[in-house]
Design a protein around this motif. Structure first.
Motif, PDB file in Angstrom:
ATOM      1  N   UNK A  72       0.824  -1.213   0.000  1.00 43.50           N
ATOM      2  CA  UNK A  72       0.000   0.000   0.000  1.00 43.50           C
ATOM      3  C   UNK A  72       0.857   1.262   0.000  1.00 43.50           C
ATOM      4  N   UNK A  73       1.894   1.283   0.828  1.00 42.44           N
ATOM      5  CA  UNK A  73       2.688   2.511   0.947  1.00 42.44           C
ATOM      6  C   UNK A  73       3.579   2.739  -0.267  1.00 42.44           C
ATOM      7  N   UNK A  74       4.047   1.649  -0.864  1.00 45.92           N
ATOM      8  CA  UNK A  74       4.939   1.805  -2.018  1.00 45.92           C
ATOM      9  C   UNK A  74       4.161   2.096  -3.294  1.00 45.92           C
ATOM     10  N   UNK A  75       2.961   1.522  -3.418  1.00 42.71           N
ATOM     11  CA  UNK A  75       2.245   1.638  -4.692  1.00 42.71           C
ATOM     12  C   UNK A  75       1.015   2.539  -4.613  1.00 42.71           C
ATOM     13  N   UNK A  76       0.522   2.781  -3.412  1.00 37.48           N
ATOM     14  CA  UNK A  76      -0.705   3.577  -3.271  1.00 37.48           C
ATOM     15  C   UNK A  76      -1.961   2.730  -3.388  1.00 37.48           C
ATOM     16  N   UNK A  77      -1.820   1.470  -3.797  1.00 37.01           N
ATOM     17  CA  UNK A  77      -2.997   0.598  -3.923  1.00 37.01           C
ATOM     18  C   UNK A  77      -3.383   0.036  -2.555  1.00 37.01           C
ATOM     19  N   UNK A 323       4.270  11.188  -8.704  1.00 37.66           N
ATOM     20  CA  UNK A 323       4.429  12.520  -8.098  1.00 37.66           C
ATOM     21  C   UNK A 323       3.675  12.614  -6.769  1.00 37.66           C
ATOM     22  N   UNK A 324       2.469  12.010  -6.714  1.00 34.13           N
ATOM     23  CA  UNK A 324       1.716  12.015  -5.455  1.00 34.13           C
ATOM     24  C   UNK A 324       2.464  11.224  -4.376  1.00 34.13           C
ATOM     25  N   UNK A 325       3.037  10.086  -4.798  1.00 30.98           N
ATOM     26  CA  UNK A 325       3.786   9.266  -3.820  1.00 30.98           C
ATOM     27  C   UNK A 325       4.982  10.045  -3.279  1.00 30.98           C
ATOM     28  N   UNK A 326       5.671  10.736  -4.193  1.00 30.44           N
ATOM     29  CA  UNK A 326       6.856  11.501  -3.778  1.00 30.44           C
ATOM     30  C   UNK A 326       6.468  12.594  -2.780  1.00 30.44           C
ATOM     31  N   UNK A 327       5.328  13.246  -3.060  1.00 28.63           N
ATOM     32  CA  UNK A 327       4.869  14.300  -2.136  1.00 28.63           C
ATOM     33  C   UNK A 327       4.494  13.726  -0.778  1.00 28.63           C
ATOM     34  N   UNK A 328       3.850  12.568  -0.819  1.00 29.13           N
ATOM     35  CA  UNK A 328       3.463  11.919   0.441  1.00 29.13           C
ATOM     36  C   UNK A 328       4.672  11.583   1.283  1.00 29.13           C
ATOM     37  N   UNK A 367      -9.102   7.161   1.447  1.00 34.08           N
ATOM     38  CA  UNK A 367      -9.315   6.594   2.775  1.00 34.08           C
ATOM     39  C   UNK A 367      -8.048   5.965   3.327  1.00 34.08           C
ATOM     40  N   UNK A 368      -8.079   5.664   4.630  1.00 31.49           N
ATOM     41  CA  UNK A 368      -6.930   4.989   5.254  1.00 31.49           C
ATOM     42  C   UNK A 368      -6.566   5.655   6.560  1.00 31.49           C
ATOM     43  N   UNK A 369      -6.350   4.831   7.576  1.00 32.03           N
ATOM     44  CA  UNK A 369      -5.985   5.323   8.901  1.00 32.03           C
ATOM     45  C   UNK A 369      -4.525   4.982   9.176  1.00 32.03           C
ATOM     46  N   UNK A 370      -3.952   5.625  10.192  1.00 30.06           N
ATOM     47  CA  UNK A 370      -2.541   5.364  10.507  1.00 30.06           C
ATOM     48  C   UNK A 370      -2.316   3.875  10.751  1.00 30.06           C
ATOM     49  N   UNK A 371      -3.264   3.240  11.455  1.00 30.86           N
ATOM     50  CA  UNK A 371      -3.091   1.827  11.796  1.00 30.86           C
ATOM     51  C   UNK A 371      -4.037   0.903  11.037  1.00 30.86           C
ATOM     52  N   UNK A 372      -4.686   1.431  10.011  1.00 34.27           N
ATOM     53  CA  UNK A 372      -5.503   0.585   9.117  1.00 34.27           C
ATOM     54  C   UNK A 372      -5.439   1.247   7.754  1.00 34.27           C
ATOM     55  N   UNK A 373      -4.291   1.057   7.108  1.00 31.82           N
ATOM     56  CA  UNK A 373      -4.033   1.815   5.885  1.00 31.82           C
ATOM     57  C   UNK A 373      -4.480   1.082   4.628  1.00 31.82           C
ATOM     58  N   UNK A 374      -4.682  -0.200   4.747  1.00 31.83           N
ATOM     59  CA  UNK A 374      -5.255  -0.907   3.602  1.00 31.83           C
ATOM     60  C   UNK A 374      -6.166  -2.008   4.108  1.00 31.83           C
ATOM     61  N   UNK A 375      -6.769  -2.698   3.168  1.00 34.18           N
ATOM     62  CA  UNK A 375      -7.826  -3.644   3.491  1.00 34.18           C
ATOM     63  C   UNK A 375      -7.304  -4.837   4.298  1.00 34.18           C
ATOM     64  N   UNK A 376      -6.001  -5.103   4.198  1.00 33.50           N
ATOM     65  CA  UNK A 376      -5.452  -6.257   4.926  1.00 33.50           C
ATOM     66  C   UNK A 376      -5.451  -6.024   6.430  1.00 33.50           C
ATOM     67  N   UNK A 377      -5.593  -4.777   6.857  1.00 30.09           N
ATOM     68  CA  UNK A 377      -5.508  -4.472   8.287  1.00 30.09           C
ATOM     69  C   UNK A 377      -6.876  -4.428   8.975  1.00 30.09           C
TER      70      UNK A 377
END
Ligand SMILES: [Zn+2]
Length: 424
Positions: A72-77, A323-328, A367-377
């Motif tokens: 999720x963090x590397x790809x944004x998916x 570019x969005x990932x780089x800004x993030x 969407x996405x929370x600090x401790x639930x950033x993708x669906x796997x969490x």
């Protein structure tokens, strides 16, 4: 299948429940481990549905593969089939989303063309991976797919722009599996006022055409989605609808005073209507975090550079994502937590009752929370519900029981529904 049938099926879950009950819970750690094991056993047993994922935006890119696990963090998916399985998410409403565009005949034709292309992409994905997933046209079909070990792909449309001012298109989208329409996005359209249009209200709620849209959706058996719409639109819908409605991804205004969120009197009215609000996990609607002006202006500039993601070529889309990932990375966003999101669930339960709340994360759409950033969490969210004393039955309602109840009520209220044909 009832939401609890699944609870009885998997042997592993039964074993977990037993070990949970028979263990010697002497220390705090053991108790915590027991509570986690119990939460997991419930989470993986009940029917779970997220009513709003923007994954089709990823799927429109032909290189995106739903059967691959993405970081999720590397790809944004934030959603794919392996992570849905890992996170115990049985079903999701894949959004046919379009940002508001021109309200001219040409604009409406363009919106229709693009919406049909997104429907097509979702159907093709289901066909391509028929061993793993299927399109669900009804609540029963959704449960059946899950019982068969597959992922249930429901379809919802975010923004009534593709309806333009042609009522007959509702049937077109219904026949393609569209089971809710969020009447507007962030701007007013021909149907109603949005909660966030910069120009303010245009009709003071639903337009005359919008009233016909609500009636026709009731007649067809499509859920009316009041997320994003203005408060006055909500009240107009309440006065008109003959079936329960949903807010597919909204939170409580009392805890986070964004115009997108629902006020307590609206939550109470929604409960009277028999409907359901699906708590959104998009940070801005969960909790006001400390401002970061540097981040805000950097992102505003980038959004101006890429105002409409859907219009970009695959190469440009990847470039924009990069570019969005780089800004993030340069300006990491402070996100609320699961505890903050569950505060919304607590509040809605207090105001509207346990039968009127669910979850619609907005994954792949902000969407996405600090401790639930993708669906796997997702299991961690259930752990928090267990910690706060929600019963297994409550959790089953929150994770899908309430939504299925509303969907069935809408199906039953429909006038002479045409026989649904699923491509499973
Ligand atoms: Zn939205």
């Amino acid at each position: 299948m009832s939401v609890f049938t699944k609870l009885l099926v998997p042997a592993a879950c039964g074993a977990l429940l037993l070990s949970c009950q028979s263990s010697n819970s002497t220390g705090k750690e053991t108790a915590l481990a027991d509570s986690t094991a119990h939460a997991d056993s419930v989470h993986f047993a009940v029917f779970t549905v997220d009513t709003h994922v923007d994954t089709p935006m990823q799927m429109m890119d032909s290189t995106f593969d739903l059967t691959e696990t993405h970081d999720a963090h590397a790809t944004g998916s934030q959603v794919d089939f392996p992570r849905m399985k890992e996170g115990g998410l049985d079903a999701a409403f894949f959004a046919v989303y379009l940002g508001q565009g021109d309200r001219t005949p040409e604009g409406h034709a363009e919106a229709k063309r693009r919406a049909l292309a997104i429907f097509d992409t979702i159907h093709k994905a289901a066909e391509r991976h028929a061993d793993l997933a299927g399109i669900a046209m009804t609540a029963d079909q959704g449960e059946q797919l899950v019982e068969d070990g597959k992922i249930a792909m429901f379809i919802g449309m975010e923004n009534g722009w593709p309806v333009g001012n042609d009522l007959s298109l509702l049937k077109t989208y219904y026949d393609l599996g569209g089971r809710y329409i969020t009447l507007s996005h962030t701007s007013n359209n021909d149907i109603c006022d949005s909660s966030t249009d910069k120009e303010g209200p245009e009709y003071g709620g639903l337009s005359a055409f919008g009233e016909e849209v609500v009636k026709e959706m009731n007649r067809l058996g499509m859920m009316v989605d009041v997320s994003h719409v203005s408060d006055s639109t909500f009240w107009d819908v309440m006065a008109l609808t003959t079936a329960p409605v949903i807010a597919s991804h909204s939170s409580a205004y009392a805890l986070c005073d964004h115009p997108r969120n629902m006020k307590d009197d609206m939550l109470k009215r929604l409960a009277e209507n028999g409907g359901v609000i699906q708590v959104n996990l998009l940070g801005d609607y969960v909790k006001k975090m400390e401002q970061d002006p540097a981040r805000d202006s950097a992102f505003a500039a980038l959004r101006e550079k890429y105002p409409n993601f859907g219009d970009l070529s695959p190469e440009d889309r990847e470039k924009a994502r990069e570019e969005f990932r780089a800004l993030n990375k340069a300006y990491p966003k402070k996100l609320p937590t699961i505890a903050d999101a569950v505060d919304h669930i607590d509040h809605i339960v207090e105001v509207a009752g346990i039968d009127h709340v669910g979850i619609g994360a907005d994954f792949d759409g902000g969407g996405g929370l600090a401790d639930c950033y993708d669906v796997s969490e997702y299991p961690k969210l259930t752990e928090e519900l267990v910690r706060r004393g929600y019963s297994d039955e409550d959790i089953a309602k929150i994770w899908g029981g309430n939504l299925l109840r509303v969907m069935r009520a809408v199906e039953q209220a429909a006038e002479a529904p045409s026989a649904p044909t699923a491509s499973m």
